[in-house]
Motif scaffolding. Structure first.
Motif, PDB file in Angstrom:
ATOM      1  N   PHE A 102      11.039 -46.664  51.652  1.00  0.00           N
ATOM      2  CA  PHE A 102      11.617 -46.189  52.878  1.00  0.00           C
ATOM      3  C   PHE A 102      10.446 -46.085  54.026  1.00  0.00           C
ATOM      4  N   THR A 103      10.978 -45.807  55.035  1.00  0.00           N
ATOM      5  CA  THR A 103      10.178 -46.091  56.648  1.00  0.00           C
ATOM      6  C   THR A 103       9.135 -44.905  56.549  1.00  0.00           C
ATOM      7  N   TRP A 104       7.820 -45.245  56.651  1.00  0.00           N
ATOM      8  CA  TRP A 104       6.961 -44.283  57.041  1.00  0.00           C
ATOM      9  C   TRP A 104       5.938 -44.872  57.822  1.00  0.00           C
ATOM     10  N   ASP A 105       5.250 -44.081  58.527  1.00  0.00           N
ATOM     11  CA  ASP A 105       4.095 -44.654  59.574  1.00  0.00           C
ATOM     12  C   ASP A 105       2.723 -43.922  58.993  1.00  0.00           C
ATOM     13  N   GLU A 106       3.027 -42.520  58.770  1.00  0.00           N
ATOM     14  CA  GLU A 106       1.629 -41.702  58.507  1.00  0.00           C
ATOM     15  C   GLU A 106       1.913 -40.935  57.226  1.00  0.00           C
ATOM     16  N   ILE A 107       1.070 -40.885  56.490  1.00  0.00           N
ATOM     17  CA  ILE A 107       0.968 -39.578  55.457  1.00  0.00           C
ATOM     18  C   ILE A 107       0.190 -38.509  56.038  1.00  0.00           C
ATOM     19  N   VAL A 108       0.613 -37.425  56.025  1.00  0.00           N
ATOM     20  CA  VAL A 108      -0.102 -36.264  56.644  1.00  0.00           C
ATOM     21  C   VAL A 108      -0.436 -35.317  55.381  1.00  0.00           C
ATOM     22  N   LEU A 109      -1.596 -34.775  55.039  1.00  0.00           N
ATOM     23  CA  LEU A 109      -1.956 -34.094  54.057  1.00  0.00           C
ATOM     24  C   LEU A 109      -2.633 -32.778  55.070  1.00  0.00           C
ATOM     25  N   PRO A 110      -1.841 -31.676  55.226  1.00  0.00           N
ATOM     26  CA  PRO A 110      -2.555 -30.604  56.269  1.00  0.00           C
ATOM     27  C   PRO A 110      -3.486 -29.707  55.596  1.00  0.00           C
ATOM     28  N   MET A 111      -4.341 -29.225  56.116  1.00  0.00           N
ATOM     29  CA  MET A 111      -5.458 -28.346  55.854  1.00  0.00           C
ATOM     30  C   MET A 111      -5.836 -28.156  54.234  1.00  0.00           C
ATOM     31  N   MET A 112      -6.455 -29.281  53.844  1.00  0.00           N
ATOM     32  CA  MET A 112      -6.832 -29.300  52.678  1.00  0.00           C
ATOM     33  C   MET A 112      -8.200 -28.896  52.518  1.00  0.00           C
ATOM     34  N   PRO A 113      -8.750 -28.384  51.604  1.00  0.00           N
ATOM     35  CA  PRO A 113     -10.414 -27.950  51.291  1.00  0.00           C
ATOM     36  C   PRO A 113     -11.217 -29.125  51.685  1.00  0.00           C
ATOM     37  N   ALA A 114     -12.166 -28.983  52.161  1.00  0.00           N
ATOM     38  CA  ALA A 114     -12.927 -30.254  52.730  1.00  0.00           C
ATOM     39  C   ALA A 114     -13.617 -31.093  51.564  1.00  0.00           C
ATOM     40  N   ASN A 115     -13.911 -30.700  50.273  1.00  0.00           N
ATOM     41  CA  ASN A 115     -14.187 -31.390  49.354  1.00  0.00           C
ATOM     42  C   ASN A 115     -12.968 -32.275  48.745  1.00  0.00           C
ATOM     43  N   ARG A 116     -11.857 -31.733  48.921  1.00  0.00           N
ATOM     44  CA  ARG A 116     -10.714 -32.617  48.426  1.00  0.00           C
ATOM     45  C   ARG A 116     -10.275 -33.583  49.372  1.00  0.00           C
ATOM     46  N   ALA A 117     -10.437 -33.143  50.787  1.00  0.00           N
ATOM     47  CA  ALA A 117     -10.301 -34.017  51.875  1.00  0.00           C
ATOM     48  C   ALA A 117     -11.164 -35.251  51.830  1.00  0.00           C
ATOM     49  N   GLU A 118     -12.518 -35.062  51.826  1.00  0.00           N
ATOM     50  CA  GLU A 118     -13.451 -36.031  51.556  1.00  0.00           C
ATOM     51  C   GLU A 118     -13.008 -37.125  50.638  1.00  0.00           C
ATOM     52  N   PHE A 119     -12.568 -36.800  49.452  1.00  0.00           N
ATOM     53  CA  PHE A 119     -12.442 -37.493  48.484  1.00  0.00           C
ATOM     54  C   PHE A 119     -11.052 -38.307  48.888  1.00  0.00           C
ATOM     55  N   ILE A 120     -10.098 -37.779  49.544  1.00  0.00           N
ATOM     56  CA  ILE A 120      -9.050 -38.612  49.933  1.00  0.00           C
ATOM     57  C   ILE A 120      -9.388 -39.683  50.994  1.00  0.00           C
ATOM     58  N   LEU A 121     -10.263 -39.384  51.934  1.00  0.00           N
ATOM     59  CA  LEU A 121     -10.627 -40.145  52.818  1.00  0.00           C
ATOM     60  C   LEU A 121     -11.321 -41.217  52.175  1.00  0.00           C
ATOM     61  N   ALA A 122     -12.252 -41.066  51.334  1.00  0.00           N
ATOM     62  CA  ALA A 122     -13.009 -42.044  50.626  1.00  0.00           C
ATOM     63  C   ALA A 122     -12.343 -42.953  49.816  1.00  0.00           C
ATOM     64  N   SER A 123     -11.310 -42.540  49.195  1.00  0.00           N
ATOM     65  CA  SER A 123     -10.414 -43.313  48.323  1.00  0.00           C
ATOM     66  C   SER A 123      -9.274 -44.027  49.140  1.00  0.00           C
ATOM     67  N   ASN A 124      -9.029 -43.825  50.058  1.00  0.00           N
ATOM     68  CA  ASN A 124      -7.868 -44.433  50.743  1.00  0.00           C
ATOM     69  C   ASN A 124      -8.286 -45.324  51.950  1.00  0.00           C
ATOM     70  N   ASP A 125      -7.613 -46.432  52.413  1.00  0.00           N
ATOM     71  CA  ASP A 125      -7.892 -47.034  53.524  1.00  0.00           C
ATOM     72  C   ASP A 125      -6.999 -46.543  54.840  1.00  0.00           C
ATOM     73  N   ARG A 126      -7.555 -46.942  55.918  1.00  0.00           N
ATOM     74  CA  ARG A 126      -6.782 -46.461  57.170  1.00  0.00           C
ATOM     75  C   ARG A 126      -6.610 -44.940  57.345  1.00  0.00           C
ATOM     76  N   THR A 127      -7.782 -44.070  57.259  1.00  0.00           N
ATOM     77  CA  THR A 127      -7.562 -42.790  57.039  1.00  0.00           C
ATOM     78  C   THR A 127      -8.200 -42.108  58.222  1.00  0.00           C
ATOM     79  N   GLN A 160      -2.761 -43.827  57.644  1.00  0.00           N
ATOM     80  CA  GLN A 160      -1.829 -44.489  58.745  1.00  0.00           C
ATOM     81  C   GLN A 160      -1.501 -46.019  58.096  1.00  0.00           C
ATOM     82  N   ARG A 161      -0.317 -46.714  58.421  1.00  0.00           N
ATOM     83  CA  ARG A 161      -0.169 -47.933  58.199  1.00  0.00           C
ATOM     84  C   ARG A 161      -0.904 -48.700  59.418  1.00  0.00           C
ATOM     85  N   PRO A 162      -1.061 -49.882  59.185  1.00  0.00           N
ATOM     86  CA  PRO A 162      -1.893 -50.655  60.103  1.00  0.00           C
ATOM     87  C   PRO A 162      -1.041 -51.054  61.398  1.00  0.00           C
ATOM     88  N   LYS A 163      -0.943 -50.493  62.045  1.00  0.00           N
ATOM     89  CA  LYS A 163       0.238 -50.662  63.409  1.00  0.00           C
ATOM     90  C   LYS A 163      -0.642 -50.667  64.698  1.00  0.00           C
TER      91      LYS A 163
END
Length: 387
Positions: A149-174, A363-366
């Motif tokens: 289904f159509t999506w352009d951005e997956i938004v994970l609001p207000m995560m603890p920083a250690n968890r957010a850093e893991f997501i940033l390091a593990s996913n492209d285009r963040t 984000q999708r590469p747009k």
């Protein structure tokens, strides 16, 4: 803690009838809009059992969110050996920003409707078994990105920083959409060391609090901290906090009927289970402050307060109320007084920095996002030069 009012409402376009299951990295991942509420409650409470989760990830908060707003959720879950080990609830909405960029967003535990998201969930994350909180969440996000289904951005609001850093390091285009500072008081340390709370503060803060207490007692009478003993009293305290809050903040959340409805439901459903506290500081029958807390185990989450401000700036309702509430919770055997997100002067005076919160956006590469990032980088270079 300031709770701001609603900003423009985006168009919500739920996804209907989607239900796909696949295997990823040793997990069975299900993405569905057909989650049965009773089934969801069973799985969520099983994952919650025995854990000291942030209040925002407890079934108390999540069930109130579902009950109040009836969101069309996209449930993403991971199972291993037939057992659920992670769950996240997403919604889909359209955000238009800068008048040019249109983005279909999948938001974790938010609606994309600012009048409803004003309840401002913090310490956000998937609920999951601790041993799976990296691999299972990554597998869920991988499969969600492949959803049909159509999506352009997956938004994970207000995560603890250690968890957010893991997501940033593990996913492209963040990228990081927002970073918020957090403050807390270590009540367990104060109790174990036998140190008085006021003695842990700066000399200036101690003076302001003690001087203000003397002024309040001279003006009104002895200060007394009261706790709402019934759900009816708790709802009355909440309403009273709102009357003060709107006087201080023209954009107060108490002007927002969705915000008020949610918290009235939350207090009504959770107060009797010792998950909600409302305290009132009075002097000679005059209300000085009303404070609203959420409790999990031995952790106290300060959510908001309503304060009586007066022309005399030497009267410090917030400093006095929080100092007395902190001492109250030390005596109650609580371990931490968490002010949560928000960089305010009174928090810096009364507490110490704890783990930050971050909003992560995948984000999708747009082209529109590439151009937006270029504009963002240019702005960041220009502003320091101007200042």
């Amino acid at each position: 803690r300031r709770v701001t009012a609603a900003t423009p409402k985006p168009i919500v376009a739920p996804v209907f009838g989607y239900d796909k299951t696949c295997t990823r990295d040793g997990y069975e991942i299900r993405v569905t809009t057909a989650r049965d509420l009773a089934e969801l409650q069973r799985d969520w409470t099983l994952l919650e059992r025995g854990k000291r989760l942030p209040f925002f990830l407890t079934w108390h908060w999540v069930s109130c969110w579902l009950k109040t707003y009836h969101p069309k959720v996209i449930a993403v879950s991971a199972s291993r050996a037939g057992r659920i080990v992670a769950i996240g609830l997403f919604t889909r909405s359209l955000e238009v920003r800068h008048g040019l960029i249109r983005s279909w967003q999948l938001r974790l535990h938010q609606l994309g409707d600012y009048s409803m998201d004003q309840i401002w969930m913090e310490y956000n994350d998937f609920i999951c078994d601790s041993e799976h909180n990296q691999d299972a969440v990554n597998a869920c996000l991988d499969v969600l990105q492949d959803a049909e289904f159509t999506w352009d951005e997956i938004v994970l609001p207000m995560m603890p920083a250690n968890r957010a850093e893991f997501i940033l390091a593990s996913n492209d285009r963040t990228r990081v959409g927002l970073r918020d500072l957090c403050y807390a008081v270590d009540l367990a340390w104060l109790r174990e060391t036998g140190r008085e709370y006021l003695q842990s503060l700066s000399a200036n803060s101690r003076y302001q609090i003690r001087h203000s207490i003397r002024l309040y007692e001279q003006k009104y009478g002895e200060l007394e901290l009261r706790r709402a003993a019934t759900v009816e009293a708790a709802l009355e305290y909440f309403e009273e906090a709102g009357r003060f809050h709107v006087l201080r903040w023209p954009d107060s959340g108490f002007h927002n009927r969705h915000f008020v409805e949610f918290h009235r439901n939350l207090i009504a459903d959770s107060f009797g289970q010792n998950n909600i506290d409302l305290l009132k500081l009075v002097a000679g029958g005059v209300t000085i402050a009303v404070m609203y807390y959420q409790l999990v185990g031995k952790k106290v989450y300060f959510y908001l307060h309503g304060l009586r401000y007066e022309p005399d700036g030497k009267l410090k309702p917030g400093l006095v109320a929080h100092a007395m509430a902190t001492e109250y919770y030390i005596a109650q055997g609580m371990d931490q007084y968490d002010y949560m997100g928000g960089d305010s002067q009174y928090k810096m005076q009364l507490a110490r920095r704890s783990e930050d919160l971050m909003t992560v956006i995948i984000q999708r590469p747009k082209l529109q996002f590439w151009l937006e990032q270029i504009a963002r980088n240019i702005k960041q270079r220009i502003l320091p030069a101007v200042s």
